[in-house]
Motif scaffolding. Structure first.
Motif, PDB file in Angstrom:
ATOM      1  N   GLU A  34       1.035  -1.086   0.063  1.00 14.89           N
ATOM      2  CA  GLU A  34      -0.119   0.033   0.028  1.00 14.89           C
ATOM      3  C   GLU A  34       1.056   1.074  -0.017  1.00 14.89           C
ATOM      4  O   GLU A  34       1.826   1.298   0.782  1.00 14.89           O
ATOM      5  N   ASP A  36       1.170   5.675  -1.099  1.00 13.21           N
ATOM      6  CA  ASP A  36       0.624   7.118  -1.674  1.00 13.21           C
ATOM      7  C   ASP A  36       1.363   7.658  -2.780  1.00 13.21           C
ATOM      8  O   ASP A  36       2.668   7.357  -2.597  1.00 13.21           O
ATOM      9  N   VAL A  44      -2.406  13.832  -5.608  1.00 10.44           N
ATOM     10  CA  VAL A  44      -1.787  12.726  -4.752  1.00 10.44           C
ATOM     11  C   VAL A  44      -3.137  11.549  -5.004  1.00 10.44           C
ATOM     12  O   VAL A  44      -4.114  11.904  -4.778  1.00 10.44           O
ATOM     13  N   GLU A  46      -4.355   8.375  -2.969  1.00 19.25           N
ATOM     14  CA  GLU A  46      -3.992   7.927  -1.465  1.00 19.25           C
ATOM     15  C   GLU A  46      -4.472   6.611  -1.362  1.00 19.25           C
ATOM     16  O   GLU A  46      -5.395   6.281  -1.943  1.00 19.25           O
ATOM     17  N   ASP A  47      -3.644   5.872  -0.520  1.00 25.87           N
ATOM     18  CA  ASP A  47      -4.028   4.553  -0.032  1.00 25.87           C
ATOM     19  C   ASP A  47      -4.331   3.435  -1.230  1.00 25.87           C
ATOM     20  O   ASP A  47      -5.324   2.808  -1.289  1.00 25.87           O
ATOM     21  N   ASP A  64      -7.575   0.608  -6.285  1.00 24.53           N
ATOM     22  CA  ASP A  64      -7.724   1.674  -5.386  1.00 24.53           C
ATOM     23  C   ASP A  64      -9.046   1.068  -4.672  1.00 24.53           C
ATOM     24  O   ASP A  64     -10.171   1.280  -5.143  1.00 24.53           O
ATOM     25  N   ARG A  84       5.092   7.412  -0.980  1.00 25.77           N
ATOM     26  CA  ARG A  84       5.047   7.185   0.681  1.00 25.77           C
ATOM     27  C   ARG A  84       4.526   5.628   0.847  1.00 25.77           C
ATOM     28  O   ARG A  84       3.558   5.091   0.136  1.00 25.77           O
ATOM     29  N   GLU A  86       3.085   2.742   2.754  1.00 17.31           N
ATOM     30  CA  GLU A  86       2.397   2.739   4.079  1.00 17.31           C
ATOM     31  C   GLU A  86       3.025   1.620   5.095  1.00 17.31           C
ATOM     32  O   GLU A  86       3.434   0.721   4.871  1.00 17.31           O
TER      33      GLU A  86
END
Length: 88
Positions: A34, A36, A44, A46-47, A64, A84, A86
């Protein structure tokens, strides 16, 4: 250019076609990680969950499950500014 030289060029491995830090990271990133995703334009994602990097065309595939369950996002890895990863 000689025929043998042209033939050798056409059989070169293509695994380095995608350039940049993020493309290199995605080559080594385990599937189902996971992340970002920070795109060059400021957007962005995210997740999202990393699925696969196509080394021939630089397309990175993500799912997603939060926003659009079952959807697939396809992004050129060269257009990603940052990732990023996670924490579990």
């Amino acid at each position: 250019m000689c025929t043998q030289c042209r033939n050798n060029q056409s059989i070169r491995p293509t695994n380095n076609r995608c350039k940049g830090c993020i493309c290199n990271q995605l080559r080594r990133l385990p599937r189902q990680t996971e992340v970002d995703v920070f795109l060059k334009g400021g957007q962005v994602l995210e997740d999202v969950v990393f699925i696969f990097l196509d080394r021939n065309n630089c397309c990175a595939f993500f799912t997603d499950q939060e926003t659009e369950p079952g959807s697939t996002l396809i992004v050129d890895c060269q257009d990603i500014q940052a990732l990023r990863i996670e924490a579990d």
